[in-house]
Write a protein that holds these residues in place. Sequence first.
Motif, PDB file in Angstrom:
ATOM      1  N   GLU A  20       0.828  -1.208   0.000  1.00 55.00           N
ATOM      2  CA  GLU A  20       0.000   0.000   0.000  1.00 55.00           C
ATOM      3  C   GLU A  20       0.862   1.259   0.000  1.00 55.00           C
ATOM      4  O   GLU A  20       0.526   2.255  -0.640  1.00 55.00           O
ATOM      5  N   ILE A  21       1.978   1.223   0.719  1.00 52.91           N
ATOM      6  CA  ILE A  21       2.892   2.370   0.734  1.00 52.91           C
ATOM      7  C   ILE A  21       3.491   2.580  -0.657  1.00 52.91           C
ATOM      8  O   ILE A  21       3.570   3.707  -1.160  1.00 52.91           O
ATOM      9  N   VAL A  22       3.911   1.475  -1.294  1.00 55.58           N
ATOM     10  CA  VAL A  22       4.492   1.564  -2.635  1.00 55.58           C
ATOM     11  C   VAL A  22       3.462   2.109  -3.621  1.00 55.58           C
ATOM     12  O   VAL A  22       3.756   3.005  -4.426  1.00 55.58           O
ATOM     13  N   LEU A  23       2.228   1.584  -3.547  1.00 55.13           N
ATOM     14  CA  LEU A  23       1.170   2.055  -4.442  1.00 55.13           C
ATOM     15  C   LEU A  23       0.798   3.510  -4.164  1.00 55.13           C
ATOM     16  O   LEU A  23       0.308   4.210  -5.049  1.00 55.13           O
ATOM     17  N   GLY A  24       1.042   3.941  -2.920  1.00 57.44           N
ATOM     18  CA  GLY A  24       0.702   5.316  -2.543  1.00 57.44           C
ATOM     19  C   GLY A  24       1.737   6.343  -2.942  1.00 57.44           C
ATOM     20  O   GLY A  24       1.498   7.550  -2.808  1.00 57.44           O
ATOM     21  N   ILE A  25       2.901   5.893  -3.435  1.00 56.19           N
ATOM     22  CA  ILE A  25       3.957   6.832  -3.842  1.00 56.19           C
ATOM     23  C   ILE A  25       3.451   7.768  -4.936  1.00 56.19           C
ATOM     24  O   ILE A  25       3.669   8.983  -4.884  1.00 56.19           O
ATOM     25  N   ASP A  26       2.765   7.206  -5.937  1.00 54.49           N
ATOM     26  CA  ASP A  26       2.221   8.028  -7.028  1.00 54.49           C
ATOM     27  C   ASP A  26       1.269   9.086  -6.468  1.00 54.49           C
ATOM     28  O   ASP A  26       1.301  10.252  -6.879  1.00 54.49           O
ATOM     29  N   SER A  32       1.870  16.300  -3.566  1.00 51.15           N
ATOM     30  CA  SER A  32       2.955  17.241  -3.263  1.00 51.15           C
ATOM     31  C   SER A  32       3.100  18.295  -4.351  1.00 51.15           C
ATOM     32  O   SER A  32       3.229  19.488  -4.063  1.00 51.15           O
ATOM     33  N   ILE A  33       3.062  17.861  -5.607  1.00 51.32           N
ATOM     34  CA  ILE A  33       3.223  18.802  -6.726  1.00 51.32           C
ATOM     35  C   ILE A  33       2.058  19.786  -6.784  1.00 51.32           C
ATOM     36  O   ILE A  33       2.249  20.985  -6.987  1.00 51.32           O
ATOM     37  N   GLN A  34       0.838  19.280  -6.578  1.00 50.30           N
ATOM     38  CA  GLN A  34      -0.331  20.156  -6.633  1.00 50.30           C
ATOM     39  C   GLN A  34      -0.362  21.117  -5.447  1.00 50.30           C
ATOM     40  O   GLN A  34      -0.678  22.296  -5.608  1.00 50.30           O
ATOM     41  N   GLN A  43      -0.230  24.887   2.099  1.00 47.88           N
ATOM     42  CA  GLN A  43       0.300  23.663   1.506  1.00 47.88           C
ATOM     43  C   GLN A  43       0.138  22.444   2.416  1.00 47.88           C
ATOM     44  O   GLN A  43      -0.302  21.383   1.975  1.00 47.88           O
ATOM     45  N   LYS A  44       0.501  22.596   3.682  1.00 43.88           N
ATOM     46  CA  LYS A  44       0.404  21.477   4.616  1.00 43.88           C
ATOM     47  C   LYS A  44      -1.040  21.007   4.767  1.00 43.88           C
ATOM     48  O   LYS A  44      -1.326  19.806   4.773  1.00 43.88           O
ATOM     49  N   LYS A  45      -1.957  21.972   4.862  1.00 42.19           N
ATOM     50  CA  LYS A  45      -3.380  21.642   4.999  1.00 42.19           C
ATOM     51  C   LYS A  45      -3.878  20.880   3.778  1.00 42.19           C
ATOM     52  O   LYS A  45      -4.633  19.901   3.897  1.00 42.19           O
ATOM     53  N   ALA A  46      -3.455  21.303   2.578  1.00 42.76           N
ATOM     54  CA  ALA A  46      -3.880  20.629   1.342  1.00 42.76           C
ATOM     55  C   ALA A  46      -3.355  19.197   1.302  1.00 42.76           C
ATOM     56  O   ALA A  46      -4.076  18.277   0.902  1.00 42.76           O
ATOM     57  N   ARG A  47      -2.093  18.996   1.702  1.00 41.19           N
ATOM     58  CA  ARG A  47      -1.529  17.637   1.719  1.00 41.19           C
ATOM     59  C   ARG A  47      -2.289  16.750   2.701  1.00 41.19           C
ATOM     60  O   ARG A  47      -2.598  15.587   2.397  1.00 41.19           O
ATOM     61  N   GLN A  48      -2.579  17.287   3.874  1.00 43.73           N
ATOM     62  CA  GLN A  48      -3.282  16.503   4.893  1.00 43.73           C
ATOM     63  C   GLN A  48      -4.695  16.140   4.438  1.00 43.73           C
ATOM     64  O   GLN A  48      -5.126  14.992   4.593  1.00 43.73           O
ATOM     65  N   ALA A 176      -0.489   2.597   6.321  1.00 44.16           N
ATOM     66  CA  ALA A 176       0.180   3.115   5.118  1.00 44.16           C
ATOM     67  C   ALA A 176      -0.080   4.608   4.935  1.00 44.16           C
ATOM     68  O   ALA A 176       0.850   5.384   4.686  1.00 44.16           O
ATOM     69  N   VAL A 177      -1.343   5.026   5.085  1.00 43.07           N
ATOM     70  CA  VAL A 177      -1.673   6.449   4.934  1.00 43.07           C
ATOM     71  C   VAL A 177      -1.056   7.262   6.069  1.00 43.07           C
ATOM     72  O   VAL A 177      -0.613   8.394   5.864  1.00 43.07           O
ATOM     73  N   GLY A 178      -1.003   6.680   7.278  1.00 40.51           N
ATOM     74  CA  GLY A 178      -0.362   7.352   8.405  1.00 40.51           C
ATOM     75  C   GLY A 178       1.105   7.635   8.118  1.00 40.51           C
ATOM     76  O   GLY A 178       1.608   8.733   8.393  1.00 40.51           O
ATOM     77  N   ILE A 179       1.811   6.648   7.555  1.00 40.78           N
ATOM     78  CA  ILE A 179       3.218   6.834   7.188  1.00 40.78           C
ATOM     79  C   ILE A 179       3.353   7.895   6.107  1.00 40.78           C
ATOM     80  O   ILE A 179       4.266   8.737   6.142  1.00 40.78           O
ATOM     81  N   MET A 180       2.417   7.900   5.146  1.00 39.99           N
ATOM     82  CA  MET A 180       2.452   8.915   4.090  1.00 39.99           C
ATOM     83  C   MET A 180       2.197  10.310   4.646  1.00 39.99           C
ATOM     84  O   MET A 180       2.801  11.286   4.202  1.00 39.99           O
ATOM     85  N   LEU A 181       1.314  10.412   5.653  1.00 45.19           N
ATOM     86  CA  LEU A 181       1.049  11.706   6.278  1.00 45.19           C
ATOM     87  C   LEU A 181       2.299  12.250   6.963  1.00 45.19           C
ATOM     88  O   LEU A 181       2.600  13.449   6.878  1.00 45.19           O
ATOM     89  N   VAL A 182       3.029  11.366   7.630  1.00 46.94           N
ATOM     90  CA  VAL A 182       4.238  11.775   8.343  1.00 46.94           C
ATOM     91  C   VAL A 182       5.326  12.213   7.361  1.00 46.94           C
ATOM     92  O   VAL A 182       6.053  13.185   7.599  1.00 46.94           O
ATOM     93  N   SER A 183       5.430  11.493   6.239  1.00 41.21           N
ATOM     94  CA  SER A 183       6.518  11.762   5.290  1.00 41.21           C
ATOM     95  C   SER A 183       6.148  12.774   4.206  1.00 41.21           C
ATOM     96  O   SER A 183       7.012  13.192   3.434  1.00 41.21           O
ATOM     97  N   ALA A 184       4.882  13.181   4.134  1.00 42.91           N
ATOM     98  CA  ALA A 184       4.415  14.049   3.035  1.00 42.91           C
ATOM     99  C   ALA A 184       5.169  15.364   2.974  1.00 42.91           C
ATOM    100  O   ALA A 184       5.565  15.817   1.895  1.00 42.91           O
ATOM    101  N   GLU A 185       5.374  16.000   4.117  1.00 43.09           N
ATOM    102  CA  GLU A 185       6.037  17.301   4.129  1.00 43.09           C
ATOM    103  C   GLU A 185       7.482  17.201   3.652  1.00 43.09           C
ATOM    104  O   GLU A 185       7.950  18.031   2.871  1.00 43.09           O
ATOM    105  N   SER A 186       8.182  16.162   4.111  1.00 36.60           N
ATOM    106  CA  SER A 186       9.585  15.983   3.704  1.00 36.60           C
ATOM    107  C   SER A 186       9.684  15.746   2.199  1.00 36.60           C
ATOM    108  O   SER A 186      10.538  16.329   1.517  1.00 36.60           O
ATOM    109  N   ILE A 187       8.794  14.887   1.683  1.00 37.73           N
ATOM    110  CA  ILE A 187       8.795  14.604   0.240  1.00 37.73           C
ATOM    111  C   ILE A 187       8.458  15.861  -0.550  1.00 37.73           C
ATOM    112  O   ILE A 187       9.097  16.178  -1.559  1.00 37.73           O
TER     113      ILE A 187
END
Length: 254
Positions: A20-26, A32-34, A43-48, A176-187
């Motif tokens: 799920e994490i791998v599939l969530g990379i896209d 992040s780009i949007q 930006q942070k609010k939009a990612r969350q 998986a989404v929790g990990i993506m939330l934590v790493s979203a800002e860094s990415i």
Amino acid sequence: MEWITDPQIWISFLTLTVLEIVLGIDNIVFISIQSNKLPLEQQKKARQIGLLLALVMRVALLFSIKWVMGLTAPLFNFGEMFDIENVAVARYLELSGRDLILFIGGLFLIYKSTTEIHHKVEGHAEAAIKNGKVVTFSSVIIQILILDIVFSLDSVITAVGMVDQIGVMIASVIVAVGIMLVSAESISNFVNNHPSVKMLALAFLLLIGVSLTAEAFDQHIPKGYIYFAMAFSVLVEWLNIRSAKKAADKAAKL
């Protein structure tokens, strides 16, 4: 509570979480780009919001497994409509609900990636900012929502094909989404601070869009090939960035 001591369930959970994490990379790259088009404070609010919408949709689809699996049944059979006797050709002309969603989502991703690359190369994005054309928060969320639907459907169908227990599926998606939330800002910061990485990310989103449209017509491109190409390209780009940084540090000392 027997599931706690069942190693098979834990193996399924860990395997599905990684997948799920791998599939969530896209998904996270697109978000992040949007989101980087918005003012810094939004930006942070939009990612969350984008990732939470992805979580809600994945969980909702998991609770609608019967409906999701029904999306794989053919809705249209153009082979029969046009009396195509070749079975192999006719099979590719069958379209299900899932195929339509993948096709539309793939076209949308190709369109967005192509226009973003064009704007980046031609400098239209900078010109729009100078002319006062500001991207709205709601338009970014709507675009994220459209791609969330496509990526969530692909994610849930993959989960259903791997695991039987809905509890394991939901737990894997949440982690998986929790990990993506934590790493979203860094990415997001990394992509935003390195224009070459952003261009690379857009190129791979374009590739994912082509993959989705091909999959809609049963032309399956193994995701392993795509993700290996992504990982290799990112590694090369990381080496380039390190090399450039060392050269800049060396020049500064002279």
